[in-house]
Design a protein around this motif. Structure first.
Motif, PDB file in Angstrom:
ATOM      1  N   TRP A 151       0.799  -1.227   0.000  1.00  0.00           N
ATOM      2  CA  TRP A 151       0.000   0.000   0.000  1.00  0.00           C
ATOM      3  C   TRP A 151       0.830   1.276   0.000  1.00  0.00           C
ATOM      4  CZ3 TRP A 151       1.794   2.158   4.337  1.00  0.00           C
ATOM      5  CH2 TRP A 151       1.969   1.391   5.506  1.00  0.00           C
ATOM      6  N   ASN A 152       2.161   1.175   0.155  1.00  0.00           N
ATOM      7  CA  ASN A 152       2.906   2.435   0.336  1.00  0.00           C
ATOM      8  C   ASN A 152       3.100   3.212  -0.965  1.00  0.00           C
ATOM      9  OD1 ASN A 152       4.737   0.489  -0.542  1.00  0.00           O
ATOM     10  ND2 ASN A 152       6.455   1.385   0.552  1.00  0.00           N
ATOM     11  N   TYR A 153       3.363   2.502  -2.069  1.00  0.00           N
ATOM     12  CA  TYR A 153       3.413   3.142  -3.394  1.00  0.00           C
ATOM     13  C   TYR A 153       2.634   2.217  -4.331  1.00  0.00           C
ATOM     14  CZ  TYR A 153       7.480   5.744  -1.576  1.00  0.00           C
ATOM     15  OH  TYR A 153       8.323   6.528  -0.836  1.00  0.00           O
ATOM     16  N   PRO A 154       1.313   2.201  -4.256  1.00  0.00           N
ATOM     17  CA  PRO A 154       0.561   1.162  -4.980  1.00  0.00           C
ATOM     18  C   PRO A 154       0.837   1.149  -6.482  1.00  0.00           C
ATOM     19  CG  PRO A 154      -0.853   2.363  -3.459  1.00  0.00           C
ATOM     20  CD  PRO A 154       0.459   3.078  -3.463  1.00  0.00           C
ATOM     21  N   LEU A 156       3.522   2.576  -8.255  1.00  0.00           N
ATOM     22  CA  LEU A 156       4.928   2.319  -8.615  1.00  0.00           C
ATOM     23  C   LEU A 156       5.284   0.843  -8.403  1.00  0.00           C
ATOM     24  CD1 LEU A 156       7.473   3.900  -9.570  1.00  0.00           C
ATOM     25  CD2 LEU A 156       8.216   3.859  -7.198  1.00  0.00           C
ATOM     26  N   MET A 157       4.797   0.274  -7.322  1.00  0.00           N
ATOM     27  CA  MET A 157       5.134  -1.126  -7.046  1.00  0.00           C
ATOM     28  C   MET A 157       4.482  -2.064  -8.069  1.00  0.00           C
ATOM     29  SD  MET A 157       7.300  -0.981  -4.621  1.00  0.00           S
ATOM     30  CE  MET A 157       7.811   0.538  -5.401  1.00  0.00           C
ATOM     31  N   LEU A 158       3.328  -1.645  -8.574  1.00  0.00           N
ATOM     32  CA  LEU A 158       2.688  -2.415  -9.659  1.00  0.00           C
ATOM     33  C   LEU A 158       3.600  -2.416 -10.904  1.00  0.00           C
ATOM     34  CD1 LEU A 158      -0.912  -1.828 -10.901  1.00  0.00           C
ATOM     35  CD2 LEU A 158       0.944  -1.170 -12.365  1.00  0.00           C
ATOM     36  N   LEU A 247      11.221 -11.652  -3.318  1.00  0.00           N
ATOM     37  CA  LEU A 247      10.719 -11.007  -2.103  1.00  0.00           C
ATOM     38  C   LEU A 247      11.400  -9.670  -1.860  1.00  0.00           C
ATOM     39  CD1 LEU A 247      11.173 -14.161   0.174  1.00  0.00           C
ATOM     40  CD2 LEU A 247       9.090 -13.539  -1.041  1.00  0.00           C
ATOM     41  N   GLU A 248      10.614  -8.597  -1.888  1.00  0.00           N
ATOM     42  CA  GLU A 248      11.158  -7.286  -1.528  1.00  0.00           C
ATOM     43  C   GLU A 248      10.448  -6.883  -0.246  1.00  0.00           C
ATOM     44  OE1 GLU A 248      11.635  -4.084  -0.577  1.00  0.00           O
ATOM     45  OE2 GLU A 248      10.994  -2.997  -2.356  1.00  0.00           O
ATOM     46  N   LEU A 249      11.171  -6.950   0.890  1.00  0.00           N
ATOM     47  CA  LEU A 249      10.510  -6.858   2.192  1.00  0.00           C
ATOM     48  C   LEU A 249      10.930  -5.590   2.949  1.00  0.00           C
ATOM     49  CD1 LEU A 249      10.833 -10.670   2.945  1.00  0.00           C
ATOM     50  CD2 LEU A 249       9.014  -9.476   1.713  1.00  0.00           C
ATOM     51  N   GLN A 280       6.880   5.871   5.019  1.00  0.00           N
ATOM     52  CA  GLN A 280       6.302   4.562   4.623  1.00  0.00           C
ATOM     53  C   GLN A 280       7.024   4.104   3.359  1.00  0.00           C
ATOM     54  OE1 GLN A 280       1.749   4.939   6.056  1.00  0.00           O
ATOM     55  NE2 GLN A 280       2.335   6.434   4.542  1.00  0.00           N
ATOM     56  N   ASP A 281       8.270   3.802   3.523  1.00  0.00           N
ATOM     57  CA  ASP A 281       9.151   3.490   2.394  1.00  0.00           C
ATOM     58  C   ASP A 281      10.211   2.552   2.938  1.00  0.00           C
ATOM     59  OD1 ASP A 281      11.501   3.711   0.669  1.00  0.00           O
ATOM     60  OD2 ASP A 281      10.429   5.332  -0.331  1.00  0.00           O
ATOM     61  N   CYS A 282      10.355   1.395   2.295  1.00  0.00           N
ATOM     62  CA  CYS A 282      11.286   0.412   2.847  1.00  0.00           C
ATOM     63  C   CYS A 282      12.737   0.881   2.776  1.00  0.00           C
ATOM     64  CB  CYS A 282      11.097  -0.930   2.147  1.00  0.00           C
ATOM     65  SG  CYS A 282      11.052  -0.762   0.372  1.00  0.00           S
ATOM     66  N   THR A 283      13.008   1.928   1.988  1.00  0.00           N
ATOM     67  CA  THR A 283      14.383   2.438   1.921  1.00  0.00           C
ATOM     68  C   THR A 283      14.580   3.705   2.749  1.00  0.00           C
ATOM     69  OG1 THR A 283      13.927   3.756  -0.059  1.00  0.00           O
ATOM     70  CG2 THR A 283      14.725   1.523  -0.417  1.00  0.00           C
ATOM     71  N   ALA A 284      13.499   4.241   3.330  1.00  0.00           N
ATOM     72  CA  ALA A 284      13.605   5.515   4.053  1.00  0.00           C
ATOM     73  C   ALA A 284      14.639   5.426   5.177  1.00  0.00           C
ATOM     74  CB  ALA A 284      12.251   5.879   4.654  1.00  0.00           C
ATOM     75  N   MET A 437      17.298   7.702  -3.761  1.00  0.00           N
ATOM     76  CA  MET A 437      17.203   7.863  -5.218  1.00  0.00           C
ATOM     77  C   MET A 437      17.246   6.495  -5.904  1.00  0.00           C
ATOM     78  SD  MET A 437      17.430  11.104  -5.448  1.00  0.00           S
ATOM     79  CE  MET A 437      17.955  12.445  -4.422  1.00  0.00           C
ATOM     80  N   LEU A 438      16.400   6.333  -6.917  1.00  0.00           N
ATOM     81  CA  LEU A 438      16.405   5.086  -7.685  1.00  0.00           C
ATOM     82  C   LEU A 438      16.381   5.421  -9.162  1.00  0.00           C
ATOM     83  CD1 LEU A 438      13.715   3.198  -5.599  1.00  0.00           C
ATOM     84  CD2 LEU A 438      16.129   2.610  -5.714  1.00  0.00           C
ATOM     85  N   THR A 439      16.876   4.517  -9.951  1.00  0.00           N
ATOM     86  CA  THR A 439      16.823   4.708 -11.388  1.00  0.00           C
ATOM     87  C   THR A 439      16.510   3.362 -12.039  1.00  0.00           C
ATOM     88  OG1 THR A 439      18.116   5.366 -13.312  1.00  0.00           O
ATOM     89  CG2 THR A 439      19.367   4.559 -11.442  1.00  0.00           C
TER      90      THR A 439
HETATM   91  N1  LIG Z   1      11.526   4.250  -2.725  1.00  0.00           N
HETATM   92  C1  LIG Z   1      10.857   3.081  -3.224  1.00  0.00           C
HETATM   93  C2  LIG Z   1      10.941   2.006  -2.207  1.00  0.00           C
HETATM   94  C3  LIG Z   1      10.087   0.850  -2.549  1.00  0.00           C
HETATM   95  C4  LIG Z   1       9.612   0.155  -1.343  1.00  0.00           C
HETATM   96  O1  LIG Z   1       9.072   0.725  -0.387  1.00  0.00           O
END
Ligand SMILES: NCCCC=O
Length: 476
Positions: A151-154, A156-158, A247-249, A280-284, A437-439
């Motif tokens: 649910w955190n980035y519905p 983008l994660m899709l 699995l991305e946890l 609410q971001d697993c990388t925060a 940051m992601l690319t």
């Molecule tokens: N910043 C994107 C991280 C994806 C998982 O929460």
């Protein structure tokens, strides 16, 4: 009268046959905005059957054909950006501009990356590794893939799930989070006009629906972004059927700040990268480790920067971040702050903002110990801790001493320190003088309890392929 949402199976929206349903609540207002029925076993069976039937054809599409389809999807995402943003905002209360920039525009760009990547899959060279026998490698799609998004980035994660799976020639049954399904259904409506029927299927539901998908005999692979608890359940279910798991946890990202960093800029950026999307971001960033000599100055700068980040306004354009996603999660974050030990101090924040919605102040907690729950367990909210270190070795040891291993950063003006620390940090990503940051071209994924498998990049696409060796007798 709120709308009852439907599944998307075999190219059509169809009513869910399950009898129970969930209220979808806008966490910025507490209003019920839709009803999401929970799919029955028959619904999951129908979605799996559609995906299996479509796989017979889609697997034989050429990379160029798949590229053309994915490029059309990217264009349609951009064309319907406002609709996706509104649907998602209704379910998450997130800042609309953030959804538009970081999920929809970024998602379209990533679809274009996956479109190109479809044509660039690699293997060893064909050749006569045994005299008179030619060997070559086929890189094939895995089959039907069951996917679960968070649910955190519905949106983008899709994209991270669907993009690589389709690029590699798989077909999909995907379940969005039970609290945030609506932007996924807008995507299904986009797919309806572009993808062949059955290539993508969406089933609504809860954890039990996800379990029914994982346990189903059809998928050859299961892929989830979610909590460690959900990931362990998925991996266990997948293991029973010897299915591939991706699995991305969770995460508990440290930011190591050396005294020679530009403290003002570092404090501002650490505040922004910690509280982005309400944390609410697993990388925060969740744990700031600051060199002892810089502690007092840095904490004061960090508190000022954190206080400057707005939340809780009814007009989301005034917010830096939106509400926590749902009441249960909000209560958990409140509990984390209520339970901080006596010796720790809340430097700023610590309270709910307003009475409507689930907004929470940017919160900095100083003086915690490495063994405290707030340091060891994922909070997934706008709450960060500060600890000190004396040496480079101690910084790395504290940073690595958690069960999670997804993301981390080091902040220093010393190149050698940055390079040594990035080598020694036990995380799937290390940023130097930046974070989050992601690319599309670079992999994202963790180690340890943060899971396995990569999202984004060509590695992500390869995760959705299998390798076959073909050997031919030259004398036959
Ligand atoms: N910043 C994107 C991280 C994806 C998982 O929460």
């Amino acid at each position: 009268m709120v709308q009852t949402l439907q599944n998307f199976i075999n190219g059509e929206f169809v009513p869910v046959t399950g009898t129970e349903s969930l209220d979808i609540v806008n966490p910025a207002t507490g209003d019920i905005v839709a009803k999401a029925p929970i799919s029955s076993q028959a619904d999951v069976d129908a979605a799996m059957a559609a995906a299996a039937a479509a796989f017979k054809t889609w697997r034989h599409s050429t990379p160029g054909q798949r590229q053309a389809v994915l490029l059309k999807v990217a264009d349609a995402i951009e064309a319907r950006s406002d609709e996706i943003v509104e649907a998602q905002h209704r379910n998450t209360g997130q800042v609309r501009q953030m959804i538009a920039d970081e999920e929809v525009a970024a998602g379209a760009d990533q679809f274009r990356f996956f479109a190109g990547a479809a044509r660039l899959l690699e293997g060893r060279s064909a050749g006569e590794y045994m005299e008179n026998f030619t060997s070559y490698v086929r890189r094939e799609p895995v089959g039907v893939v069951a996917q679960v998004t968070p649910w955190n980035y519905p949106f983008l994660m899709l994209v991270w799930k669907i993009g690589p799976a389709l690029a590699a020639g798989n077909t999909i049954v995907l379940k969005p989070s039970d609290t945030t399904p609506e932007s996924t259904l807008v995507f299904a409506d986009i797919a309806k006009d572009i993808l062949p029927a059955g290539v993508l299927n969406i089933v609504l539901g809860n954890g039990a629906t996800g379990a029914a998908m994982v346990d189903h005999k059809t998928p050859a692979m299961v892929s989830i972004t979610g909590s460690v608890r959900a990931g362990i359940a998925v991996a266990g279910g997948a293991a029973k059927g010897l299915k591939r798991a991706h699995l991305e946890l969770g995460g508990k990202a440290p930011a190591i700040v050396f005294a020679d960093a530009n403290l003002g800029r570092t404090a501002q950026e650490i505040a922004e990268f910690s509280f982005f999307n309400a944390g609410q971001d697993c990388t925060a960033i969740t744990r700031v480790l600051v060199e002892e000599s810089a502690h007092d100055d840095f904490v004061s700068l960090l508190a000022t920067a954190s206080k400057g980040l707005e939340t809780g306004n009814a007009d989301d354009s005034k917010n830096y971040y939106g509400p926590l996603n749902n009441i249960n999660h909000f209560n958990e974050v409140v509990k984390v702050v209520e339970n901080i030990p006596d010796y720790a101090t809340v430097v700023t924040g610590g309270k709910r903002v307003g009475e409507k919605g689930f907004f929470f102040e940017p919160t900095v907690v100083d003086g915690v110990k490495q063994t405290d729950d707030i340091v060891q367990k994922e909070t997934f909210g706008p709450v960060i801790t500060v600890q000190t270190f004396k040496t480079e070795e101690e910084a790395v040891e504290l940073a690595n001493d958690v069960e999670y291993a997804l993301a981390s950063s080091v902040w220093t003006s010393n190149h050698g320190v940055a390079m040594r620390v990035s080598r020694d940090l036990d995380f799937g990503a290390v940023w130097i003088n930046t974070h989050i940051m992601l690319t599309a071209e670079m992999p994202h994924g963790g180690f340890k309890q943060s899971g396995y498998g990569k999202d984004l990049s060509i590695y992500g696409v390869e995760d959705y392929t299998r390798i076959k060796h073909v050997m031919s007798n030259l004398d036959a």
